[in-house]
Design an enzyme around this catalytic site. Structure first.
Site, PDB file in Angstrom:
ATOM      1  N   GLU A  66       0.809  -1.221   0.000  1.00 20.97           N
ATOM      2  CA  GLU A  66       0.000   0.000   0.000  1.00 20.97           C
ATOM      3  C   GLU A  66       0.841   1.270   0.000  1.00 20.97           C
ATOM      4  O   GLU A  66       1.790   1.403   0.772  1.00 20.97           O
ATOM      5  CB  GLU A  66      -0.910  -0.008   1.231  1.00 20.97           C
ATOM      6  N   LYS A  68       0.599   4.847   1.089  1.00 15.92           N
ATOM      7  CA  LYS A  68      -0.267   5.605   1.999  1.00 15.92           C
ATOM      8  C   LYS A  68       0.582   6.576   2.815  1.00 15.92           C
ATOM      9  O   LYS A  68       1.563   6.182   3.421  1.00 15.92           O
ATOM     10  CB  LYS A  68      -1.011   4.632   2.929  1.00 15.92           C
ATOM     11  N   LYS A 128      -7.696   2.830  -3.986  1.00 11.97           N
ATOM     12  CA  LYS A 128      -8.283   2.654  -2.657  1.00 11.97           C
ATOM     13  C   LYS A 128      -8.838   3.999  -2.186  1.00 11.97           C
ATOM     14  O   LYS A 128      -8.098   4.961  -1.975  1.00 11.97           O
ATOM     15  CB  LYS A 128      -7.244   2.124  -1.666  1.00 11.97           C
ATOM     16  N   GLU A 177     -14.711  -5.191   0.224  1.00 15.34           N
ATOM     17  CA  GLU A 177     -14.248  -5.326   1.612  1.00 15.34           C
ATOM     18  C   GLU A 177     -15.427  -5.603   2.537  1.00 15.34           C
ATOM     19  O   GLU A 177     -16.443  -4.909   2.484  1.00 15.34           O
ATOM     20  CB  GLU A 177     -13.548  -4.030   2.039  1.00 15.34           C
ATOM     21  N   ASN A 198     -11.511  -7.100   6.434  1.00 12.44           N
ATOM     22  CA  ASN A 198     -10.756  -6.094   7.180  1.00 12.44           C
ATOM     23  C   ASN A 198     -10.876  -6.357   8.676  1.00 12.44           C
ATOM     24  O   ASN A 198     -11.981  -6.346   9.226  1.00 12.44           O
ATOM     25  CB  ASN A 198     -11.279  -4.689   6.844  1.00 12.44           C
ATOM     26  N   GLU A 228      -6.930  -8.207   5.440  1.00 12.53           N
ATOM     27  CA  GLU A 228      -6.549  -6.792   5.524  1.00 12.53           C
ATOM     28  C   GLU A 228      -6.375  -6.374   6.990  1.00 12.53           C
ATOM     29  O   GLU A 228      -7.050  -6.878   7.859  1.00 12.53           O
ATOM     30  CB  GLU A 228      -7.629  -5.908   4.879  1.00 12.53           C
ATOM     31  N   SER A 229      -5.493  -5.393   7.190  1.00 12.39           N
ATOM     32  CA  SER A 229      -5.213  -4.858   8.541  1.00 12.39           C
ATOM     33  C   SER A 229      -4.813  -5.969   9.511  1.00 12.39           C
ATOM     34  O   SER A 229      -5.376  -6.087  10.591  1.00 12.39           O
ATOM     35  CB  SER A 229      -6.421  -4.090   9.086  1.00 12.39           C
TER      36      SER A 229
END
Length: 229
Positions: A66, A68, A128, A177, A198, A228-229
């Site tokens: 990612e 970010k 995203k 998601e 997520n 995710e995460s």
């Protein structure tokens, strides 16, 4: 499709951080409407981008890296980050695809980051952002994205399906998601191929690492499951 629901429960709009981000995204969409014809022309003329789904298949584990600069939960992460340089570093590190944050106010993203990443690497790029309107699917395709994120909690089931139809119409893949069984059922009714779970609740920003462990086994084997995460 498995039936996950034990009793019907109407969808309600998101609250907390996600609710604010969705409201801001809706306001940004209003600013796009005057550019609709321009975006449609750009999307129609855009070259075919590499498939994100294809890039994630055929591996035991594939990494989506990612780009970010900041986040609502952490604040500044890398405010001076250059999207092209970071994309190139991720590609050299073996990433299968890249997630490019384009949300400006809370994540420090910008649409130009997609163009910079596309110029730097041949990998599939995920736009995203908080996508709430079919016009954003056209915009994502015009910007050179291979795929766009759709957060099930941000949208009613009918709107999830509407965005899926809009994306298919312009040749854009979607990463859906989810965080629970109901959201998984919703995206499966939209023929989701790529499904991310997520661990972070975007309404409260709390991470529960058991979320992916609970939901990932429920994703059909013929879909692409993403933690995710």
């Amino acid at each position: 499709v498995q039936a996950f629901l034990t009793s019907p429960r109407p969808w309600t709009p998101p609250t907390g951080t996600l609710g604010r981000l969705v409201a801001e995204a809706e306001a940004r969409v209003e600013g796009l409407r005057a550019r609709r014809a321009e975006l449609e022309r750009a999307a129609a003329a855009a070259p075919v981008e590499p498939s994100m789904a294809a890039a994630l298949l055929g591996r035991s584990v594939a990494v989506i890296a990612e780009v970010k600069r900041r986040s609502p939960s952490k604040g500044d992460i890398a405010p001076g980050l250059g999207a092209g340089a970071q994309a190139a570093a991720y590609a050299s590190g073996g990433a299968a695809a890249l997630s490019i944050l384009t949300e400006p106010a809370h994540f420090g993203g910008r649409d130009a980051d997609l163009a910079e990443a596309r110029a730097a690497v041949p990998l599939p790029l995920l736009k995203k952002d908080f996508h709430v309107d079919p016009l954003q699917m056209i915009e994502a395709r015009a910007l050179g994205a291979s795929a766009a994120l759709v957060i099930a909690r941000a949208l009613s089931p009918a709107d999830v399906r509407e965005l899926a139809r809009a994306a298919a119409g312009v040749g854009l893949e979607l990463l859906f998601e989810v965080r629970d069984e109901r959201e998984l059922e919703t995206v499966l009714t939209a023929d989701a191929l790529m499904i991310g779970v997520n661990n972070r609740d975007l309404e409260t920003l709390v991470i529960d690492p058991e979320t992916a462990a609970r939901i990932l086994p429920l994703i059909p084997a013929d879909r692409i499951a993403i933690a995710e995460s």
